[in-house]
Design a protein around this motif. Structure first.
Motif, PDB file in Angstrom:
ATOM      1  N   VAL A 191      19.779 -10.390  49.334  1.00 11.22           N
ATOM      2  CA  VAL A 191      18.780  -9.577  47.732  1.00 11.22           C
ATOM      3  C   VAL A 191      18.647 -10.449  46.914  1.00 11.22           C
ATOM      4  O   VAL A 191      17.956  -9.703  46.296  1.00 11.22           O
ATOM      5  N   GLU A 192      19.294 -11.250  46.525  1.00  9.50           N
ATOM      6  CA  GLU A 192      18.614 -12.055  45.798  1.00  9.50           C
ATOM      7  C   GLU A 192      17.643 -12.669  45.798  1.00  9.50           C
ATOM      8  O   GLU A 192      16.582 -12.890  45.023  1.00  9.50           O
ATOM      9  N   LYS A 193      17.066 -13.379  47.126  1.00  9.45           N
ATOM     10  CA  LYS A 193      15.751 -13.605  47.519  1.00  9.45           C
ATOM     11  C   LYS A 193      14.864 -12.423  47.299  1.00  9.45           C
ATOM     12  O   LYS A 193      13.247 -12.386  47.448  1.00  9.45           O
ATOM     13  N   LYS A 194      15.291 -11.479  47.648  1.00  4.43           N
ATOM     14  CA  LYS A 194      13.887  -9.981  47.577  1.00  4.43           C
ATOM     15  C   LYS A 194      14.324  -9.333  46.391  1.00  4.43           C
ATOM     16  O   LYS A 194      12.527  -9.259  46.031  1.00  4.43           O
ATOM     17  N   MET A 195      14.721  -9.531  45.120  1.00  3.91           N
ATOM     18  CA  MET A 195      15.129  -8.772  44.164  1.00  3.91           C
ATOM     19  C   MET A 195      13.948 -10.066  43.038  1.00  3.91           C
ATOM     20  O   MET A 195      13.666  -9.829  42.453  1.00  3.91           O
ATOM     21  N   GLN A 196      14.651 -11.866  43.622  1.00  2.00           N
ATOM     22  CA  GLN A 196      13.304 -12.571  42.747  1.00  2.00           C
ATOM     23  C   GLN A 196      11.868 -12.243  42.665  1.00  2.00           C
ATOM     24  O   GLN A 196      11.463 -13.061  41.832  1.00  2.00           O
ATOM     25  N   ARG A 241       9.917   0.949  36.354  1.00  2.00           N
ATOM     26  CA  ARG A 241      10.369   1.858  35.886  1.00  2.00           C
ATOM     27  C   ARG A 241      12.030   2.367  35.352  1.00  2.00           C
ATOM     28  O   ARG A 241      12.447   3.222  34.505  1.00  2.00           O
ATOM     29  N   GLY A 242      12.612   2.697  36.642  1.00  6.51           N
ATOM     30  CA  GLY A 242      13.419   2.959  36.840  1.00  6.51           C
ATOM     31  C   GLY A 242      14.614   1.883  38.013  1.00  6.51           C
ATOM     32  O   GLY A 242      13.867   1.799  39.651  1.00  6.51           O
ATOM     33  N   LEU A 243      15.782   1.836  38.400  1.00  4.06           N
ATOM     34  CA  LEU A 243      16.569   2.269  39.216  1.00  4.06           C
ATOM     35  C   LEU A 243      17.560   3.418  39.464  1.00  4.06           C
ATOM     36  O   LEU A 243      18.591   3.442  38.634  1.00  4.06           O
ATOM     37  N   ILE A 244      17.657   3.899  40.212  1.00  5.78           N
ATOM     38  CA  ILE A 244      19.041   4.521  41.622  1.00  5.78           C
ATOM     39  C   ILE A 244      19.517   4.310  42.816  1.00  5.78           C
ATOM     40  O   ILE A 244      18.975   4.172  43.293  1.00  5.78           O
ATOM     41  N   PHE A 271      24.771  -5.487  40.713  1.00  7.21           N
ATOM     42  CA  PHE A 271      24.531  -5.811  39.757  1.00  7.21           C
ATOM     43  C   PHE A 271      23.132  -7.773  39.801  1.00  7.21           C
ATOM     44  O   PHE A 271      22.266  -7.491  38.619  1.00  7.21           O
ATOM     45  N   LEU A 272      22.935  -7.477  40.902  1.00  9.49           N
ATOM     46  CA  LEU A 272      21.769  -8.430  41.296  1.00  9.49           C
ATOM     47  C   LEU A 272      20.768  -7.700  41.382  1.00  9.49           C
ATOM     48  O   LEU A 272      19.503  -8.232  40.298  1.00  9.49           O
ATOM     49  N   MET A 273      20.261  -6.619  41.270  1.00 13.92           N
ATOM     50  CA  MET A 273      18.936  -5.658  40.565  1.00 13.92           C
ATOM     51  C   MET A 273      19.178  -5.817  40.381  1.00 13.92           C
ATOM     52  O   MET A 273      17.195  -5.743  39.221  1.00 13.92           O
ATOM     53  N   VAL A 274      19.551  -4.854  38.825  1.00 10.47           N
ATOM     54  CA  VAL A 274      19.729  -5.012  37.222  1.00 10.47           C
ATOM     55  C   VAL A 274      19.330  -6.254  37.313  1.00 10.47           C
ATOM     56  O   VAL A 274      18.397  -6.680  36.218  1.00 10.47           O
ATOM     57  N   ARG A 275      20.223  -7.552  37.148  1.00 11.06           N
ATOM     58  CA  ARG A 275      19.530  -9.038  36.399  1.00 11.06           C
ATOM     59  C   ARG A 275      18.460  -9.376  37.052  1.00 11.06           C
ATOM     60  O   ARG A 275      17.247  -9.807  35.814  1.00 11.06           O
ATOM     61  N   HIS A 276      18.182  -8.957  37.630  1.00 10.37           N
ATOM     62  CA  HIS A 276      16.137  -9.868  38.819  1.00 10.37           C
ATOM     63  C   HIS A 276      15.330  -8.753  37.614  1.00 10.37           C
ATOM     64  O   HIS A 276      14.513  -8.503  37.451  1.00 10.37           O
ATOM     65  N   LEU A 277      15.347  -7.427  37.400  1.00  7.66           N
ATOM     66  CA  LEU A 277      14.227  -6.710  36.977  1.00  7.66           C
ATOM     67  C   LEU A 277      15.025  -5.676  35.877  1.00  7.66           C
ATOM     68  O   LEU A 277      14.090  -5.465  35.102  1.00  7.66           O
ATOM     69  N   ASP A 298      11.322   1.026  52.424  1.00  9.92           N
ATOM     70  CA  ASP A 298      10.066  -0.047  52.090  1.00  9.92           C
ATOM     71  C   ASP A 298      10.344  -0.826  52.416  1.00  9.92           C
ATOM     72  O   ASP A 298       9.604  -1.909  51.938  1.00  9.92           O
ATOM     73  N   ILE A 299      11.596  -1.592  51.303  1.00  7.63           N
ATOM     74  CA  ILE A 299      11.665  -2.539  51.481  1.00  7.63           C
ATOM     75  C   ILE A 299      13.576  -3.151  52.411  1.00  7.63           C
ATOM     76  O   ILE A 299      14.799  -2.636  52.029  1.00  7.63           O
ATOM     77  N   ARG A 300      13.105  -4.137  53.250  1.00  8.06           N
ATOM     78  CA  ARG A 300      14.225  -3.987  54.182  1.00  8.06           C
ATOM     79  C   ARG A 300      15.077  -5.263  53.932  1.00  8.06           C
ATOM     80  O   ARG A 300      14.684  -6.182  53.853  1.00  8.06           O
ATOM     81  N   VAL A 301      16.126  -4.847  53.967  1.00  9.93           N
ATOM     82  CA  VAL A 301      17.232  -5.642  53.533  1.00  9.93           C
ATOM     83  C   VAL A 301      18.480  -5.008  53.771  1.00  9.93           C
ATOM     84  O   VAL A 301      19.031  -3.677  53.333  1.00  9.93           O
ATOM     85  N   ASP A 302      20.115  -6.421  54.304  1.00  6.24           N
ATOM     86  CA  ASP A 302      21.142  -5.640  54.249  1.00  6.24           C
ATOM     87  C   ASP A 302      21.814  -6.258  52.979  1.00  6.24           C
ATOM     88  O   ASP A 302      22.231  -6.610  52.129  1.00  6.24           O
ATOM     89  N   LEU A 303      22.293  -5.062  52.809  1.00  4.77           N
ATOM     90  CA  LEU A 303      22.865  -5.247  50.786  1.00  4.77           C
ATOM     91  C   LEU A 303      23.601  -5.920  51.160  1.00  4.77           C
ATOM     92  O   LEU A 303      24.150  -6.194  49.058  1.00  4.77           O
ATOM     93  N   SER A 304      24.576  -6.048  51.993  1.00  9.13           N
ATOM     94  CA  SER A 304      25.733  -7.550  51.530  1.00  9.13           C
ATOM     95  C   SER A 304      25.661  -7.955  51.630  1.00  9.13           C
ATOM     96  O   SER A 304      26.413  -8.948  51.829  1.00  9.13           O
ATOM     97  N   ASP A 305      25.002  -8.877  52.356  1.00 11.21           N
ATOM     98  CA  ASP A 305      23.868 -10.502  52.308  1.00 11.21           C
ATOM     99  C   ASP A 305      23.797 -10.454  50.936  1.00 11.21           C
ATOM    100  O   ASP A 305      21.692 -10.273  50.354  1.00 11.21           O
TER     101      ASP A 305
END
Length: 802
Positions: free
Chosen positions: A40-45, A55-58, A85-91, A29-36
């Motif tokens: 990732v930060e731009k998407k998560m913002q 309500r969750g992150l797996i 780390f970036l996912m959790v920080r921004h969520l 659903d959200i296309r992003v190269d997780l190594s970039d």
């Protein structure tokens, strides 16, 4: 790509939940190269604002790399660890509230990395486990959990694995780290244990590559190593000692003097900038003073101003040295900040110093013949700690990297030192850090005691990871500390099953011998009848005695051992044995032990008296045995055609095979003296699913010693002899798998029905490890003429005797 994300998504939707997927492939659903990480930060913002219902992150991306079989590299660390780390920080605003979840799924690397026979350890999973333990502490209302699986052919069982995973997430249990194997649930625990006393891993004059500079804990350890072993350290540190201003090298240039001088030079600078410059110069002075102190001990020392993150620089240093005996990776950076306030740059500095550092060292050492690799870690890797999501993740991953290296190079010694905060050295000397830790109830480790712990640990090559901590239960919400009243580490006693009876001074256990479980019996059969070994009888009784022995003690001797009746598994049927131990003469370290069996009718009723099979007195002590050096006799060579193992290990001569083909060569042969090289190197499973059980004694090597008496007779008298009695057997040090040892076997009495032997097991330097005195072997048969081998071997001693 391997079906886990789809299976998890289906389960969530079946509970009327909604799923958003993120990744680089088309269905996401959200296309992003997780190594970039920038992408990732731009998407998560913007993600949290667009989807406040989250309500969750797996996090399942690491499974791709695991099942691809790819090597962990920067690309994977970015995609699996730093993006997490970036996912959790921004969520964080969405995840830090009741009824929320952060989780990951792992294989063989979190709980089961500590199994006796670990599978394919993937250290990145451990990094996630370490991070989740800190997230569990910082996000008070959020469930943080990683579930580790150990299963053969997991891709054939995706649906059942996901069913267990989802059930664990929805269960009431709050432990962060759990595991499943054979439908059984596992958790980790810490058990207090004394150091196994063997030969020191570090030897006099060793050249040791050291990271972390020459300050703090590292310097204190180097002082002790230099004093005791005269090591030659090659130190890598970021401090450029040549940059220290000549004015600040003066003996009287203290902190006040340096501050006053820099304040005059740095007019217009902020006070914090001046203070930082003062601290930098004080650190340089400390490094120079410490290097001078080490040099004053008369040791050869090198210091290289390089960053362990610099791959090429590390490689240049390693290539410039002819011999590196070992490594001490002590470099570390600590920048405590809660997840919401921690920048990616800060995360990188902390995480990379540990992980890129160890990867650079292992890369540079690839192909080098180093013997040991030590690294300093932290107890926070086990417990998690607020403000240290990067530090806990890095240290947990660091441990699993070395555990994996141990599986790849079992001949080398790898050790992770998980330190608590030291009092008087290390990062906890920072006043702010020390204050926070004191408020949390952390028990500090006195400096001298910490150094002693390190030095003592050098003699324990049996464990790859050691945790040094007080019983700081406030830091341990996952319950790693065992309750004080529980028996210590029962899983280390593979010959003990059901408790029949037990009190403070005596105990009895029941054990079912079964060929489906006890695979070792298949390698010890005579005339197709599996026979329980004398060595396994000794181990089983030692295990029973150890449950009564004082805490911290170790097996030092066995006396008056005998085998009244052997144990056979007729027709391959399972057989129950009873293993007993009882305190002897009121001595808390001495135990009378036995193994017996009881005949039962078809209704399970005991018939007649129990039959005793093995018996002996076992002594445990907290004192380290005095080391003894044995003079290895000059070898009298022996000649033979072909392979000596094929010659000796024959069903008609020595009926051992597989696991017990432990005598590798005959080094010297005379009619009354046999000197052999022995090694426990088999990779076969001893028990079903376990190729390396954690024994008190080394069963395979003890059996090898017993075999040498039989070999001596096969090579001289054509007699078949079997173990019967031992007056005394003394244990001086711990043995290691895949290490070569020398067994010296002397025949001292040739009786009509039995022979007597004296045996010493030593390392190549002659250090005594096991001594067997008055070992009686009974004569049970003679070799048929066609099975005799005296005509196939020769030695000068035999010719002289004849």
């Amino acid at each position: 790509r391997f079906g886990f994300a789809d299976a998890v998504s289906r389960r969530i939707k079946s509970f009327s939940g909604h799923v958003l997927t993120m990744g680089s492939e088309a269905p996401a659903d959200i296309r992003v190269d997780l190594s970039d990480l920038k992408s990732v930060e731009k998407k998560m913002q913007v993600l949290g604002g667009r989807h406040p219902e989250i309500r969750g992150l797996i996090h399942l991306y690491p499974l791709n790399v695991y099942f691809d079989g790819a090597v962990t590299d920067t690309h994977e660390i970015n995609a699996s660890v730093k993006s997490f780390f970036l996912m959790v920080r921004h969520l964080l605003p969405l995840l830090d509230r009741p009824d929320t979840l952060i989780s990951a799924l792992a294989f063989e690397s979190v709980v089961f990395a500590y199994a006796n026979s670990p599978g394919n350890i993937h250290p990145v999973f451990a990094a996630l486990g370490g991070m989740l333990k800190t997230m569990n502490k910082e996000l008070k209302n959020t469930r943080a959990k990683i579930v580790d699986f150990s299963i053969a052919d997991p891709l054939k069982h995706v649906e059942s694995i996901v069913d267990q995973y989802m059930a664990e997430l929805m269960a009431s249990d709050l432990h962060v780290e759990t595991g499943y194997r054979d439908d059984k649930r596992y958790r980790l625990s810490l058990v207090e244990q004394a150091v196994e006393q063997g030969r020191s891993t570090v030897k006099k004059g060793d050249t040791i590559l050291v990271t972390g500079g020459a300050r703090g804990i590292t310097f204190e350890i180097l002082k002790a190593l230099a004093a005791e072993y005269q090591v030659r350290p090659i130190i890598l540190g970021r401090s450029d000692i040549n940059a220290l201003d000549a004015e600040f090298r003066k003996k009287d240039a203290d902190e006040q003097y340096i501050f006053k001088s820099l304040k005059a030079r740095m007019k217009g600078s902020r006070p914090v900038e001046i203070k930082r410059a003062v601290q930098k110069n004080l650190a340089l002075r400390e490094v120079m003073a410490n290097l001078a102190e080490l040099s004053a001990q008369g040791i050869d020392i090198q210091y290289h101003c390089i960053d362990v993150l610099d791959t090429e620089a590390v490689l240049r240093v390693v290539d410039s040295v002819s011999t590196i005996d070992g490594v001490l990776h002590a470099a570390g950076v600590e920048e405590s900040r809660f997840i919401g306030k921690k920048s990616l740059d800060s995360f990188n500095r902390v995480f990379d110093t540990k992980i890129t550092g160890v990867r650079n060292l292992l890369h540079a050492l690839d192909g080098k013949s180093y013997r040991f690799f030590f690294t300093f870690s932290s107890v926070t890797a086990k417990f998690g700690n607020e403000g240290q999501v990067d530090y806990t993740g890095a240290n947990d991953m660091l441990a699993k990297i070395l555990l994996r290296e141990k599986t790849l190079h079992p001949e080398k010694t790898y050790k992770v030192f998980d330190w608590t905060a030291w009092d008087g050295a290390g990062m906890a000397t920072k006043e702010t850090v020390k204050k926070v830790l004191q408020q949390r109830g952390l028990e500090f480790l006195p400096l001298a005691r910490g150094v002693r712990f390190f030095m003592d640990e050098l003699s324990d090559s049996g464990s790859t990871e050691a945790v040094f901590t007080g019983r700081d239960t406030a830091l341990d919400p996952d319950g790693l500390f065992q309750a004080p009243g529980l028996p210590a580490d029962e899983h280390r006693r593979p010959f003990i099953d059901r408790v029949v009876e037990k009190n403070e001074i005596q105990t009895q256990y029941s054990r079912i011998l079964d060929l489906k479980r006890d695979l070792f019996l298949l390698d010890h059969s005579r005339l197709d009848v599996p026979i329980f070994l004398g060595a396994t009888g000794i181990e089983a009784m030692a295990e029973a005695a150890s449950t009564l022995a004082p805490e911290g003690s170790r097996l030092v001797s066995m006396r008056e051992f005998s085998i009244p009746y052997g144990i056979k598994l007729l027709k391959g049927r399972p057989r129950e044995i009873l293993i007993s131990a009882g305190q002897q003469d009121g001595d808390p370290g001495l135990f009378a032990c036995s193994i017996s069996s009881q005949f039962k009718n078809r209704e399970g009723m005991a018939m007649g008296d129990p039959k005793r099979h093995y018996q002996g007195l076992f002594e445990f002590s907290g004192q380290k045995p005095e080391q003894i050096r044995v003079r290895i006799p000059e070898f009298t060579p022996v000649q033979y055609n072909g392979n000596i193992q094929d010659l000796l290990y024959h069903p008609a001569r020595l009926f051992m095979d597989g696991l017990f083909r432990t005598v590798e060569d005959i080094l010297s042969f005379e009619p009354q003296v046999l000197i052999s090289r022995v090694r426990n190197s088999s990779e076969k499973q001893f028990f079903a699913g376990d190729a390396a059980p954690d024994f008190i004694t080394d069963v395979a090597i003890v059996d090898a010693m017993f075999q040498t008496g039989g070999m001596l007779e096969v090579m001289t008298t054509h007699e078949i002899v079997l173990p019967a009695r031992i007056r005394q057997m003394s244990f001086y040090g711990q043995l290691q798998k895949n290490r070569e040892y020398i067994c010296i076997t002397r025949k001292t009495d040739n009786g009509q029905k039995a022979n007597i032997y004296q045996l010493d097991l030593v390392d190549p330097d002659g250090m005594l490890l096991i001594r067997i005195e008055d070992f009686e072997m009974v004569k049970v048969d003679r070799l048929a003429p066609e099975n005799r081998i005296t005509g196939k071997i020769s030695s000068p001693a035999l010719k002289k005797a004849s």
